[in-house]
Motif scaffolding. Sequence first.
Motif: not given
Ligand SMILES: [Fe+2]
Lengths: 111, 439
Positions: B218, B223, B375
């Motif tokens: 991810h 991010h 997250d």
């Molecule tokens: Fe992360």
Amino acid sequence: MAHQLLPDEFADLESFAPHWVLRTERERYAKRLASSMEQMQAFYDAAFPRARAAVNYLNQFELDNLPEQARNLLYLLFSLVMVSFPVEVWKQPHVPDAGAAYLDLVEEPGP
Amino acid sequence: MTLAQKPGAGSWTQAYPELGTGPVSYEDSISPEFFEAEREAIFRRCWLNLGRVEQVPRVGSYFTRELAVANTSIIVVRGQDRKIRAFHNLCRHRGNKLVWTDYPGVEERGTCQQFACKYHGWRYGLDGKLNFIQQEQEFFDVNKADYGLVEVNCDIWEGFIFVNLSKTPVQPLREFLGEMAWGIEGYPFHKFTQVFRYRAEVKANWKLFMDAFQEFYHAPVLHKKQSATPEAAQALYEMGYHGLWYQLFGPHRMVSSMGRYRAPADEEPVKPIDRLTRSGLFGPWDEPDLGMAELPRGLNPARSPMWGLDSFQFFPNFTILIWKPNWYLTYHYWPLSADSHLFEGTLYFVPPRNAAERLAQETAAVTFKEFALQDGNTLEATHTMLKSRVVDKFLLCDQEILCRHLHKAVQDWVSGYYGGEGLPAGRVWSRTAPSSQAR
Ligand SMILES: [Fe+2]
Ligand code: FES
């Protein structure tokens, strides 16, 4: 000056000190969320160019024995780090896509 | 750029045939019945990490931990003999919680010579023995030796304090932690006494947050905005994520990853604050000297010159993540319900020698929080939609092998405990969604 928060050498940052000399991460994070981008940008623009000199100044002291004004200067640098993400990256005070998520720093080291 | 070498089986996942490669169901992350089964089969039977020995430095130092998942509260305390013990935080007289102030649900820490109950003043030694009963002569044939605090199995590994709530643990601690732990023994965890402890209640199943931190597939996407420049973000995005090494050890698992293996060169794009403070997500650029001739053999298993970090996931809910620039962090995921848990992220550094080093740590800690907030919020979004049960088959790629393994390990422990096939509620659990089920 009646009560000066920062060392003489950093008198040029004194006007920011009452707002940004904050002792805990919780206070710094709350201040960030409560500030406008203009306020953070102004602080960043003033403090960033002086930060290297501030670190050099602070490095002459023992970390666990900082004089009060020096400790305030370090707290001011912590605030500079705190506003760096909004100013340099997010262009907004809060973390994008983070919604109502929070993360509290429940234990942090001293300065 | 050379990517990581995958094992002979062709993929990390297929090196472990028992994992399968099919779609998976996340029923184990939304079902309240399954959560009840996890309490019994896993959290009451596994060794659980509650903290480190540095949190109880002196005789009489103690802290309490609320273990909602086991409906109890635990006192960890260092005794007169300097031994660390754990007790249920429960007075033997009429069941008051023994250690608390103002709010019974708030965890405590401190130093004391003995524990005195607020209610009727019974007193217990640091070894749990009942030492004093108020108006003892009013009681009927009490033998104080029979009414000490209820002790919990407690053992230490590399300075990490673990408890096990079962009367007789299936395995001793070091055997339970197994080979993965043995591979990092000798890492000087005790030198990292500069601690930043973050905590949040997250409205998602505990396993979903573990999943979020045990795959980096991810990272280039979620991010993306955190990169220094749009070009840097795009380059990372196009390269995707490729783990250096994945390995499973019984119910435990690890991933080794590339990362910042050296300080960035002058021309490399990094955020101005990172360059100023010589720090960032991967930690301070100038690593402290740990006085270690070589790393423990379990670190950087691919022996990659670009090694940046290893993340070790200990079953059930404890992660140790060791960074190349000589610091580490831990994650704990404490279930509160099927739909929520308490997340703790703790950063450990060597004490700074001056303001520059202290400031570098501050940047690392602040950056950690920026990432973790993204997250954490994604998880709430995931959990609420999984709960819709609109879909029960989800795909996992090879870089998500550890997610696949966690859910299998959890389900194996649960079905192992309840005798293989089913749960008390009668539901059958299989890791792979039944293919016959049309949606
Ligand atoms: Fe992360
Ligand atoms: S409940 Fe603790 S002394 Fe009565």
